[in-house]
Design an enzyme around this catalytic site. Structure first.
Site, PDB file in Angstrom:
ATOM      1  CG  HIS A 121       9.552 -30.269 -16.757  1.00 51.97           C
ATOM      2  ND1 HIS A 121       8.921 -31.489 -16.823  1.00 51.97           N
ATOM      3  CD2 HIS A 121      10.259 -30.270 -15.590  1.00 51.97           C
ATOM      4  CE1 HIS A 121       9.223 -32.203 -15.747  1.00 51.97           C
ATOM      5  NE2 HIS A 121      10.038 -31.483 -14.987  1.00 51.97           N
ATOM      6  CB  CYS A 163       4.837 -33.101 -20.713  1.00 55.37           C
ATOM      7  SG  CYS A 163       3.190 -33.771 -20.555  1.00 55.37           S
TER       8      CYS A 163
END
EC number: 3.4.22.59
Length: 293
Positions: A121, A163
């Site tokens: 992440h 992301c």
């Protein structure tokens, strides 16, 4: 005689300026737009893969199901290209920094280049380790010329699967294209990697590869792995040893952009798309031609 002698030595009035212009002309003539990085060292180089599936509960980050498929796929493809691949799973921030510092301080004099992959992440200019986030520029900074002399003038490739925002890319169908998507098993659900990562400058001979353009979600399938890594590995398998690398990355952009979300727990994500991007500070063409043994 003295005047003629001066002309031969290039010292008369205006002579130095004329010689400078001539030298510049020859330098321009010698500039080769197709110049390639020297890739005939003894070793291809090290490829680090930092794979993060689970995170410390306090971070409240979801598991990244499917990321081990990415790790295994990348390991296979970079090994095929001659890299010495080293994988690390769910390292704490301190452990990750120690590993990458160790690699930055060893000699790469007999290596062609260096690759580092983060599967995690991301948020802002950080990437998450198991227990904390790390600034990306802290990691890339270890491989700049003043810190890692043996990689000066050599390609340094960073691949970041994370992301990079809070928006889905809304599909726009070209008038001359019919989107024939293959059916997928219901068990292969599409998820997104949390938070966002910014595009960051790194320095000469760096190539920063991002799974998605800044401000948008990066999609990952729970069985097959992330869209970006799936398509990157497919292109590496087909063209990795023949096509110039930034041209290959452009093909990856095209492949990923042709995908769309079919199965997702979030109904608003259905039909959404993704476009990767890369920021090249390379100064020459980059090819991974097979090494002659």
């Amino acid at each position: 005689m003295s005047s003629a002698s001066g002309l031969r030595r290039g010292h008369p009035a205006g002579g130095e300026e004329n010689m400078t212009e001539t030298d510049a002309f020859y330098k321009r003539e010698m500039f080769d737009p197709a110049e390639k990085y020297k890739m005939d060292h003894r070793r291809r180089g090290i490829a680090l893969i930092f794979n993060h599936e689970r995170f410390f509960w306090h971070l409240t980050l979801p598991e990244r199901r499917g990321t081990c498929a990415d790790r295994d796929n990348l390991t296979r493809r970079f090994s095929d290209l001659g890299f010495e691949v080293k994988c690390f799973n769910d390292l704490k921030a301190e452990e990750l920094l120690l590993k990458i510092h160790e690699v930055s301080t060893v000699s790469h004099a007999d290596a062609d280049c260096f690759v580092c992959v983060f599967l995690s992440h991301g948020e802002g200019n950080h990437i998450y380790a198991y227990d904390a986030k790390i600034e990306i520029q802290t990691l890339t900074g270890l491989f700049k010329g003043d810190k890692c002399h043996s990689l000066v003038g050599k390609p340094k490739i960073f691949i970041i699967q994370a992301c990079r925002g809070n928006q889905h890319d809304v599909p726009v169908i070209p008038l001359d294209v019919v989107d024939n998507q293959t059916e997928k098993l219901d068990t292969n659900i599409t998820e997104v990697d949390a938070a966002s990562v910014y595009t960051l400058p790194a320095g000469a001979d760096f190539l920063m590869c991002y799974s998605v353009a800044e401000g948008y979600y990066s999609h990952r399938e729970t069985v097959n792995g992330s869209w970006y890594i799936q398509d990157l590995c497919e292109m590496l398998g087909k063209y990795g040893s023949s096509l110039e690398f930034t041209e290959l990355l452009t093909l990856v952009n095209r492949k990923v952009s042709q995908r769309r979300v079919d199965f997702c727990k979030d109904p608003s994500a259905i039909g959404k798309k993704q476009v990767p991007c890369f920021a090249s500070m390379l100064t020459k063409k980059l090819h991974f031609f097979p090494k002659s043994n």
